[in-house]
Design a protein around this motif. Sequence first.
Motif, PDB file in Angstrom:
ATOM      1  N   ILE A  12       0.844  -1.186   0.000  1.00 15.79           N
ATOM      2  CA  ILE A  12       0.000   0.000   0.000  1.00 15.79           C
ATOM      3  C   ILE A  12       0.884   1.243   0.000  1.00 15.79           C
ATOM      4  O   ILE A  12       0.760   2.085  -0.859  1.00 15.79           O
ATOM      5  N   THR A 210      -5.403   3.164   9.112  1.00 17.05           N
ATOM      6  CA  THR A 210      -6.385   2.733   8.123  1.00 17.05           C
ATOM      7  C   THR A 210      -7.631   3.604   8.208  1.00 17.05           C
ATOM      8  O   THR A 210      -7.929   4.212   9.239  1.00 17.05           O
ATOM      9  N   ARG A 211      -8.374   3.648   7.115  1.00 22.78           N
ATOM     10  CA  ARG A 211      -9.426   4.657   6.969  1.00 22.78           C
ATOM     11  C   ARG A 211     -10.610   4.475   7.916  1.00 22.78           C
ATOM     12  O   ARG A 211     -11.418   5.389   8.095  1.00 22.78           O
ATOM     13  N   GLY A 228      -2.873   6.914  -1.178  1.00 19.59           N
ATOM     14  CA  GLY A 228      -3.676   6.067  -2.042  1.00 19.59           C
ATOM     15  C   GLY A 228      -4.223   6.830  -3.222  1.00 19.59           C
ATOM     16  O   GLY A 228      -4.212   8.071  -3.255  1.00 19.59           O
ATOM     17  N   GLU A 229      -4.682   6.083  -4.219  1.00 23.84           N
ATOM     18  CA  GLU A 229      -5.222   6.684  -5.422  1.00 23.84           C
ATOM     19  C   GLU A 229      -6.742   6.830  -5.304  1.00 23.84           C
ATOM     20  O   GLU A 229      -7.393   6.125  -4.547  1.00 23.84           O
ATOM     21  N   LYS A 233      -9.230   7.316   0.254  1.00 30.16           N
ATOM     22  CA  LYS A 233      -7.865   6.981   0.636  1.00 30.16           C
ATOM     23  C   LYS A 233      -7.874   5.876   1.692  1.00 30.16           C
ATOM     24  O   LYS A 233      -8.546   5.981   2.716  1.00 30.16           O
ATOM     25  N   ALA A 234      -7.099   4.826   1.415  1.00 29.38           N
ATOM     26  CA  ALA A 234      -7.075   3.689   2.338  1.00 29.38           C
ATOM     27  C   ALA A 234      -6.309   3.988   3.612  1.00 29.38           C
ATOM     28  O   ALA A 234      -6.587   3.406   4.662  1.00 29.38           O
ATOM     29  N   LEU A 335      -4.624  -4.935   4.121  1.00 31.93           N
ATOM     30  CA  LEU A 335      -3.460  -4.066   3.995  1.00 31.93           C
ATOM     31  C   LEU A 335      -2.210  -4.686   4.598  1.00 31.93           C
ATOM     32  O   LEU A 335      -1.104  -4.385   4.174  1.00 31.93           O
TER      33      LEU A 335
END
Length: 444
Positions: A12, A210-211, A228-229, A233-234, A335
């Motif tokens: 990640i 983490t999100r 993240g893309e 967002k992760a 993740l």
Amino acid sequence: MRKSSAGRLARIAAGVSAAAMAGVGLAAVPAAAASDQLWIVSPWELALPKGVDGGEAPVSTVALGLYHDNADYRVTDGKLTVDVSGLAGVADVTWPDACAPAGTTAVCSFPEVPLTGDAPVEVKLRAVAGADAGVTGQITYQATAQTDSGTMVAPESSTTVRIASGPDLVLGPPAPVTGVAPGSTVPVPVSVVNKGNEAATGVQVTLYVTRGLDLGTVAPQCTSEPLGEGTIKALTKIDCLFDDVVAPGGSFALPTALQATVAPYALSERVDIGVHARGGAEDLAPENNGAVAQITATNTADFAVRGGRHTAAAGATVRADVTFRNRGPAWIANLGSGDPVGSVDVTVPQGATVTTVPDACEPRTADGGWWENEVRTGAPRYVCQLPIWVAEKQTVTFPFELRVDTVVTGAKGAITLKPPYGTGFAFDPNTANNQAKLVLNPRV
């Protein structure tokens, strides 16, 4: 060589690791059972702090163990021979009860050899008085164990011991927290002790969150960056720089204790924590600079797949989408391991040929074996990998194109959602929608 790691969000955030790697020396050698192998667990290197101003040096620990690969075999009577003759003039050794010393060697016993790479035997080392920084020595290891079919022999391995001077910031591992209700708040302890022989002049704390967790404002000395893309967002990276001086034996704590608010879409969440001395100071044992706070919420996620019904004449090509949807309420992420959250197994309907294959899908034979052809099109079956995380309400579509070679009325292809390991998704309350059909030329 194999490595073990504590606390990394694999694949990640590149280069993001809350803890360094501890080594396990491996090499191919004969084993009593061809499908099993005995291994030694040992660090590749150990930085041993020297005494300061003629004082006694602090004690460090070398953690050792044995393990084997195959659960079908019972492995007993493990004998690990530890040779410390290479530490003369470098370090003094104290043996634990599990080891029987004789001169500069000792045999450490493991009545039952486990399948995991644990290291329960701790040999204590202390730098000899007057040892200079940079001096090195070596510990070597040999091991055997017994099975019903004979003696297993492990690959030899070694640990390089280096006299060093510097801070050793040790992060205490937080206990995992389970059964947390979404919307609640839980503490995230960050406890740091300097076990080195020099002060840490400044401390850097890095958090990867983490999100499903919100830490709020950690401290004025911190900056925050989503990773993240895409729009979701992760991870969030929080980097904090403190000017605190942590003396040998002293401790460090954040100005305000961390509190994590658990989101409505949380399930398996984590905060990867890393600490480092500022100013480029070498940490004597970077493997203990990281830890993971694991927080598991009480939540579910309903995974579902959908196919479709298409009508086409012989020779025509149709787009046939296979769709995955996470109906929530939780997001799901792997993740730590970097594994896909699952895969979608697609059987092609009779009478059709796949002419366009989605990038995430790999061809298989009809029984699920490897597809040996060089081209990816034309296989009777495909396995499509999902991402390593999916948000709540997220949809993933696999767009196939099928050429109808022969019209077969009511031709059905099966679509099955599968977990990365095991037989089911423990968080999914509705498994009925884990299967669907892809139908060509349905009966009217």
